[in-house]
Design a protein around this motif. Sequence first.
Motif, PDB file in Angstrom:
ATOM      1  N   CYS A  55      -2.064   5.530   7.130  1.00 35.50           N
ATOM      2  CA  CYS A  55      -3.339   5.737   6.442  1.00 35.50           C
ATOM      3  C   CYS A  55      -4.087   4.423   6.263  1.00 35.50           C
ATOM      4  CB  CYS A  55      -3.121   6.402   5.083  1.00 35.50           C
ATOM      5  SG  CYS A  55      -2.081   5.435   3.955  1.00 35.50           S
ATOM      6  N   GLY A  56      -5.377   4.553   6.052  1.00 36.34           N
ATOM      7  CA  GLY A  56      -6.246   3.407   5.800  1.00 36.34           C
ATOM      8  C   GLY A  56      -7.551   3.895   5.208  1.00 36.34           C
TER       9      GLY A  56
ATOM     10  N   SER B 147      -8.450  -1.861   1.559  1.00 33.95           N
ATOM     11  CA  SER B 147      -8.918  -2.028   2.943  1.00 33.95           C
ATOM     12  C   SER B 147      -8.334  -3.257   3.623  1.00 33.95           C
ATOM     13  CB  SER B 147     -10.456  -2.084   2.986  1.00 33.95           C
ATOM     14  OG  SER B 147     -11.022  -0.936   2.402  1.00 33.95           O
TER      15      SER B 147
ATOM     16  N   HIS C  88       0.670   0.216  -1.186  1.00 35.22           N
ATOM     17  CA  HIS C  88      -0.305   1.267  -1.470  1.00 35.22           C
ATOM     18  C   HIS C  88      -1.633   0.658  -1.935  1.00 35.22           C
ATOM     19  CE1 HIS C  88      -1.271   5.031  -4.149  1.00 35.22           C
ATOM     20  NE2 HIS C  88      -2.155   4.850  -3.194  1.00 35.22           N
TER      21      HIS C  88
ATOM     22  N   LEU D 218      -8.634   7.333   1.197  1.00 36.21           N
ATOM     23  CA  LEU D 218      -7.738   7.051   2.316  1.00 36.21           C
ATOM     24  C   LEU D 218      -7.834   8.176   3.342  1.00 36.21           C
ATOM     25  CD1 LEU D 218      -4.476   5.765   0.562  1.00 36.21           C
ATOM     26  CD2 LEU D 218      -6.134   4.383   1.844  1.00 36.21           C
TER      27      LEU D 218
ATOM     28  N   CYS E 104      -0.911  -4.195  10.065  1.00 33.34           N
ATOM     29  CA  CYS E 104      -0.028  -3.199   9.457  1.00 33.34           C
ATOM     30  C   CYS E 104       0.677  -3.792   8.240  1.00 33.34           C
ATOM     31  CB  CYS E 104       0.996  -2.706  10.472  1.00 33.34           C
ATOM     32  SG  CYS E 104       0.243  -1.811  11.860  1.00 33.34           S
TER      33      CYS E 104
ATOM     34  N   ARG F 144       2.743   5.495   4.490  1.00 33.55           N
ATOM     35  CA  ARG F 144       3.092   5.932   3.139  1.00 33.55           C
ATOM     36  C   ARG F 144       3.448   7.411   3.100  1.00 33.55           C
ATOM     37  NH1 ARG F 144       4.979   2.149   1.771  1.00 33.55           N
ATOM     38  NH2 ARG F 144       5.174   2.986  -0.341  1.00 33.55           N
TER      39      ARG F 144
ATOM     40  N   TYR G 242     -11.836   0.129   6.437  1.00 32.69           N
ATOM     41  CA  TYR G 242     -10.952  -0.544   7.391  1.00 32.69           C
ATOM     42  C   TYR G 242     -11.188  -0.017   8.803  1.00 32.69           C
ATOM     43  CZ  TYR G 242      -6.891  -1.986  10.021  1.00 32.69           C
ATOM     44  OH  TYR G 242      -6.088  -2.513  11.019  1.00 32.69           O
TER      45      TYR G 242
ATOM     46  N   LEU H 286      -3.464  -1.149   7.478  1.00 25.77           N
ATOM     47  CA  LEU H 286      -2.898   0.194   7.560  1.00 25.77           C
ATOM     48  C   LEU H 286      -1.554   0.226   6.844  1.00 25.77           C
ATOM     49  CD1 LEU H 286      -3.501   1.189  11.299  1.00 25.77           C
ATOM     50  CD2 LEU H 286      -4.919   1.713   9.306  1.00 25.77           C
ATOM     51  N   ALA H 287      -1.263   1.352   6.223  1.00 27.93           N
ATOM     52  CA  ALA H 287       0.022   1.516   5.557  1.00 27.93           C
ATOM     53  C   ALA H 287       0.695   2.792   6.048  1.00 27.93           C
ATOM     54  CB  ALA H 287      -0.158   1.570   4.036  1.00 27.93           C
TER      55      ALA H 287
ATOM     56  N   ALA I  18      -3.509  -1.107   0.883  1.00 30.65           N
ATOM     57  CA  ALA I  18      -4.174  -0.154   1.771  1.00 30.65           C
ATOM     58  C   ALA I  18      -5.469   0.347   1.156  1.00 30.65           C
ATOM     59  CB  ALA I  18      -3.242   1.018   2.073  1.00 30.65           C
ATOM     60  N   CYS I  19      -5.459   0.638  -0.145  1.00 34.52           N
ATOM     61  CA  CYS I  19      -6.664   1.119  -0.833  1.00 34.52           C
ATOM     62  C   CYS I  19      -7.735   0.030  -0.920  1.00 34.52           C
ATOM     63  CB  CYS I  19      -6.309   1.603  -2.237  1.00 34.52           C
ATOM     64  SG  CYS I  19      -5.326   3.129  -2.258  1.00 34.52           S
TER      65      CYS I  19
END
Length: 303
Positions: free
Chosen positions: A166-167, A234, A228, A254, A189, A240, A171, A237-238, A231-232
């Motif tokens: 997710c991203g 930006s 987490h 996300l 990543c 999760r 991003y 990528l995570a 990623a939020c």
Amino acid sequence: MDKFKQIEAFVDVVEKGSLARAALEQNITPVMLGRRIDALEKRLGVKLMHRTTRHLTLTEEGTVFLDHCRKLLGDLDHAEKIIAEGRHKATGHLVVSTPAAYGRKHVAPHAPAFIAANPDVQISFNLTDRVVDLVREGYDLSIRIGGNIDPNFVAVKLASNRRVVCGTPEYFERNGIPRTLEDLEHHNCLAFNLQGGQQRGWYFQQNGKPVTIKVAGSLDCNDGELLHRWACESLGLAWRSTWEIQSELASGQLITVLDEYALDNYDIMAVYPQQRHLPAKIRFFIDMLKAVYAQPGYWRRAS
């Protein structure tokens, strides 16, 4: 002949006052009951009682032995009651291991209500992302997310879960959207690392087979909550679990990608060693978590 049956026969005959009455209650013949007492006396090498057709009299040795036998049978009955009660009433010390972030959000917050409903239980939590050895380290229960389970353990599914890449829209606007697993090498990543900075790979399935993709980026850490947050923000990528990003997915903060490569399931499970009789403290705690997680909208509210 079973020692316990001999002792039980002796005590029962004394308390009923005759072989006939004791045999009638046990639904066996007086002859069989008499044989048990004869075998007991032979094994002990003493005469415990004098028997006639009308009277039964204990010897001195029989009187002393009777007191010990009554205590023995009483202790056994008490032990059986404790064990039976433990299968229906939660008691004792429950020791639980759970992943750190998951435990803080979705396990420990429900402990007070469980204790209120089961006041004879004490709970100890160990919040760690390390896979613990349940038997060697003395845990009753472990909450695990995905992964293989040792066949010597029992795994009970608590809730469905998937592991996704997710991203944020920001991003992806800057860096593009990965379409294949190979595209991940061109993205920043945010990876989970082990001790010493060694990174774990990300797990997927491709052409029906599991694959591990080594990823890299400018940031990595050993704390899922921090990944987490990054990623939020930006930052990359995570990879999760859906349990922790439900609210961000619902709001659009996300977005998931590469969903076609996601593992079939990465479920949330309660794991415990195989045992003949599962203590009520474990069974009740598992049932409580399943009921909480099954509430409509729970994951969106609690994420």
